[in-house]
Design an enzyme around this catalytic site. Structure first.
Site, PDB file in Angstrom:
ATOM      1  CB  SER A  36       2.975  15.130  53.178  1.00 17.59           C
ATOM      2  OG  SER A  36       4.311  15.566  53.044  1.00 17.59           O
ATOM      3  CE  LYS A 224       4.826  16.166  36.482  1.00 23.16           C
ATOM      4  NZ  LYS A 224       5.095  15.603  37.835  1.00 23.16           N
ATOM      5  N   GLY A 229       4.552  24.450  29.901  1.00 24.86           N
ATOM      6  CA  GLY A 229       3.194  24.080  30.259  1.00 24.86           C
ATOM      7  C   GLY A 229       3.018  22.592  30.431  1.00 24.86           C
ATOM      8  CB  ALA A 255       7.140  23.267  40.626  1.00 21.67           C
ATOM      9  CG  ASP A 257       5.460  17.322  45.136  1.00 21.05           C
ATOM     10  OD1 ASP A 257       5.523  16.329  44.399  1.00 21.05           O
ATOM     11  OD2 ASP A 257       6.364  17.636  45.930  1.00 21.05           O
TER      12      ASP A 257
END
Length: 317
Positions: A36, A224, A229, A255, A257
């Site tokens: 969500s 990720k 980066g 972060a 998500d």
């Protein structure tokens, strides 16, 4: 619908003061869940997003549905279960930068999701199906539900996006490795963290690990790398996009998500994989500067302004 996702969302309680929870008697409550979070992040960026789940037919379940729907996400596929409760979790800030999370989700309503809950036509109408490795860890029926959703997506040429989102407390390592690897083989786009890649395939550079995901069947990998980066690899390009520097890390949770939401919105906007990864880095950076999972997720104009006002260097091959 542009993006459809499914998974458990819970009510999060956070002590108002730092330190172990035994010393606090005041908590704030928020709504949080990986899938969500992604849907809300997409909605704020102007993307049509839908979220599927089960909620307890209780006040917490009603709070969650109302909140997510209020953020512009379609919740028509989130059903109430009268026989199970909504999951809860607590997040305590022990010291600046040190967090501890405790879940109360066993036998929750969401853990009872089953294949029959998935509406084939709903997925068929989407461009992307987003799934994570959290949902199949909740129960066998949740695992089967994820596979059913992927089957429907493939049947109707919907792109499958998989974020491993490893939660080692939810299941044994050997089972997690087996199921997550299986889902990699079913995905078109994989968004792993470097630690998750190492969990699945052992040590290696981002380049080496990304190729292992490709060998399993994923056409695009965007990995990720935290503050370094993200590394991207597909048939057309590979390279590193550097992260965005932030003045203060307030709350790192969510972060990843935000990164997923940024990447998917970029791809929907027609950006290259490189530029979509760069957008993902920017959203992730903005998320960690605010308390809570979704509070830092930006609207599109704010995101573009954030990116325009920061310098970065890219390496492409």
């Amino acid at each position: 619908m542009d993006v459809v996702t499914l998974g458990e969302t819970m009510v999060l309680f956070t002590p108002e003061n730092a330190g172990p929870m035994r010393y606090t008697d005041r908590f704030s409550s928020r709504v949080a869940g990986a899938e969500s979070n992604v849907a809300i992040g997409l909605a704020r960026l102007g993307v049509q997003a839908g979220w599927m789940s089960r909620l307890g037919d209780d006040e917490f379940g009603k709070k969650i549905r109302s909140f997510i729907r209020g953020e512009g996400v379609d919740t028509s596929q989130a059903v109430f279960d009268e026989t199970a409760d909504t999951g809860l979790f607590f997040k305590e800030k022990l010291t600046p930068g040190e967090w501890r999370v405790k879940y109360y989700r066993q036998d929750s309503a969401a853990s009872r999701m089953k294949p029959g809950d998935v509406d084939e036509s709903y997925i068929a109408g989407a461009k992307y199906l987003h799934v994570t490795g959290i949902t199949p860890a909740l129960s066998e029926s949740c695992y089967e539900t994820v596979l059913t959703a992927i089957d429907y997506a493939k049947k109707h040429d919907v792109t499958v996006v998989f974020d491993p989102n490893l939660r080692r407390k939810l299941w044994p390592d050997n089972k997690a490795r087996k199921v997550l690897t299986e889902l990699v083989t079913q995905a078109d786009i994989v968004l792993p963290g470097i630690e998750e890649a190492e969990f699945l395939f052992g040590s290696g550079s981002p380049e080496e690990l990304s190729r292992k995901f490709r060998e399993k069947g994923a056409s695009t990998v965007i990995m990720k790398l935290g503050k370094k980066g993200a590394y991207y690899l597909n048939d057309d390009a590979e390279g590193l996009v550097h992260g965005f520097q932030v003045s203060e890390i307030v709350d790192p949770v969510g972060a990843g998500d935000g990164f997923s939401a940024g990447v998917l919105s970029g791809l929907l906007d027609g950006l290259s994989v490189k530029d979509a990864a760069q957008r993902g880095n920017a959203v992730g950076a903005m998320v960690i500067m605010a308390a809570g999972d979704v509070e830092g997720l930006p609207e599109k104009d704010r995101l573009l302004n954030f990116m325009d006002n920061r310098t970065r260097g890219d390496v492409e091959r």
